[in-house]
Scaffold this motif. Structure first.
Motif, PDB file in Angstrom:
ATOM      1  N   GLU A 168       2.477   1.680  -3.360  1.00  0.00           N
ATOM      2  CA  GLU A 168       1.475   2.152  -4.327  1.00  0.00           C
ATOM      3  C   GLU A 168       1.200   3.639  -4.142  1.00  0.00           C
ATOM      4  O   GLU A 168       1.102   4.392  -5.123  1.00  0.00           O
ATOM      5  N   ASP A 169       1.091   4.067  -2.890  1.00  0.00           N
ATOM      6  CA  ASP A 169       0.846   5.490  -2.628  1.00  0.00           C
ATOM      7  C   ASP A 169       1.983   6.359  -3.145  1.00  0.00           C
ATOM      8  O   ASP A 169       1.758   7.431  -3.713  1.00  0.00           O
ATOM      9  N   HIS A 170       3.214   5.880  -2.928  1.00  0.00           N
ATOM     10  CA  HIS A 170       4.374   6.623  -3.429  1.00  0.00           C
ATOM     11  C   HIS A 170       4.351   6.685  -4.958  1.00  0.00           C
ATOM     12  O   HIS A 170       4.718   7.694  -5.554  1.00  0.00           O
TER      13      HIS A 170
ATOM     14  N   VAL B 293       1.711   6.587  -6.830  1.00  0.00           N
ATOM     15  CA  VAL B 293       0.662   7.537  -7.205  1.00  0.00           C
ATOM     16  C   VAL B 293       1.240   8.952  -7.192  1.00  0.00           C
ATOM     17  O   VAL B 293       0.924   9.793  -8.043  1.00  0.00           O
ATOM     18  N   ASP B 294       2.155   9.181  -6.221  1.00  0.00           N
ATOM     19  CA  ASP B 294       2.802  10.492  -6.134  1.00  0.00           C
ATOM     20  C   ASP B 294       3.857  10.703  -7.209  1.00  0.00           C
ATOM     21  O   ASP B 294       4.515  11.752  -7.238  1.00  0.00           O
TER      22      ASP B 294
ATOM     23  N   CYS C  28       0.832  -1.202   0.000  1.00  0.00           N
ATOM     24  CA  CYS C  28       0.000   0.000   0.000  1.00  0.00           C
ATOM     25  C   CYS C  28       0.869   1.256   0.000  1.00  0.00           C
ATOM     26  O   CYS C  28       0.603   2.222  -0.720  1.00  0.00           O
TER      27      CYS C  28
ATOM     28  N   ARG D   2      -3.665   5.544   7.571  1.00  0.00           N
ATOM     29  CA  ARG D   2      -3.874   6.646   6.623  1.00  0.00           C
ATOM     30  C   ARG D   2      -5.055   7.510   7.052  1.00  0.00           C
ATOM     31  O   ARG D   2      -5.004   8.729   7.001  1.00  0.00           O
TER      32      ARG D   2
END
Ligand SMILES: [Zn+2]
Lengths: 237, 111
Positions: A39-41, A43-44, A36, B32
């Motif tokens: 994936e977030d990184h 997305v950035d 997760c 988060r």
């Protein structure tokens, strides 16, 4: 939305293994967590390798190991630690009970110190002393017997005393176990030495009249936990 | 950012409350969510979150469910009846605590 490929997930799982994460209930969950994060990184705007590098750097060198330790420790905190403590206490109790039981299982000296039937001229307990003419506690049993009658150990043991004492005359003490000792006195002859081990029924000396006494007899004592008790209570049939 | 010590006593309260509010959540989602909802003031580290989740599970306050997501497995947490009860209790306790702290920390004027 970015979803990691099978190969990418596999790569991160490998890194987890390398980090020493082997506690399975955590490993699977942590894998999802790291994926997760990656994936977030991504997305950035980071590449997979940049993102992965970033994520593992964030945990530090042994951050994951620490997390694993804490997770396991936290679980042990109450339930398992208390269980272990209870088990320990139970074990200690069991050991002490077994030891107490073993002590009680120590065989009392059941054999008679002389073969054949012999008159008890003085029993265990309060009595009028035949010479001192005073009420005194008699700590043993006196058996009337002819001079030179063989005296036998009443149980297995080790000779801890074999010496002359003014009132007891020639005397022998045998330690049988942690509980019992026996004493044989007024002997005309001592036939054992200190330190010698002895079997039940083995001859250790001869009846005499060596101390302060009125005639040939055996003065016999049984000590249980260091206290004189009535020997006649232990004699077998 | 708040100190570790301050967060330590409230972590269970936060997790139980969020699970009651959101139904079911997974670890990363909780972290988060807390970050976003606290506008970055509160950061749940993995080292604090996962031991707490596993402890709540061992104590029977949360139940878990595994779901296959893409090429990996995701572990969802939700409250048990025991957990719902604990969530309410924790909230009340915390409300009382903050009220008490305020009572102590408010300057007292001698008249
Ligand atoms: Zn006597």
């Amino acid at each position: 939305m970015i979803a990691l490929s099978e190969h990418q997930v596999y790569y991160i799982a490998n890194r987890l293994d390398q980090a020493g994460i082997d506690y399975l209930p955590l490993r699977e969950e942590l894998l999802d967590h790291l994926c997760c994060m990656v994936e977030d990184h991504m997305v950035d705007g980071l590449s997979f390798s940049q993102a992965t590098h970033e994520v593992f750097a964030a945990f530090g060198k042994d951050g994951m190991q620490k997390l694993q330790r804490q997770t396991i420790l936290q679980l042990q905190n109450k339930s398992q630690l208390m269980k272990r403590l209870a088990l320990l206490v139970l074990g200690l109790l069991l050991i002490s009970f077994t030891m107490m039981w073993a002590r009680q299982q120590d065989d009392p000296p059941s054999r008679r110190p002389l073969n054949g039937e012999h008159v008890v001229t003085s029993a265990f307990g309060q009595r009028m002393h035949p010479i001192l003419k005073k009420h005194k506690m008699h700590f043993g049993v006196d058996f009337k017997a002819p001079l030179g009658t063989p005296v036998m150990a009443t149980s297995d043991g080790e000779i801890v005393k074999a010496e002359f004492r003014e009132k007891y005359g020639n005397m022998i003490v045998i330690r049988h176990d942690d509980t019992f000792e026996t004493l044989y006195s007024q002997l005309s002859e001592i036939q054992v030495k200190v330190g010698q081990t002895i079997k039940k029924g083995e001859q250790i000396g001869l009846v005499g009249s060596s101390g302060m006494s009125t005639g040939p007899h055996l003065h016999y004592e049984v000590h249980k936990d260091g206290k004189a008790v009535n020997p006649e209570g232990f004699f077998g049939p | 950012m708040f100190s570790k010590e301050l967060l330590k006593g409230t972590l269970k309260t936060i997790v139980l409350h969020l699970l009651e509010e959101q139904g079911k959540m997974y670890g990363y989602e909780i972290a988060r969510y807390v970050r976003e909802r606290s506008e970055g003031q509160l950061e749940l580290t993995e080292g604090a979150l996962y031991p707490t989740l596993h402890k709540l599970e061992a104590d029977g306050l949360v139940a878990t469910e595994k779901v296959q997501v893409g090429h990996r497995t995701r572990k969802y947490y939700r409250l048990t009846a025991l957990g719902t009860e604990a969530a309410g209790r924790k909230r009340e306790e915390f409300a009382l605590f903050t009220a008490t702290m305020r009572m102590i920390l408010t300057p007292k004027w001698n008249t």
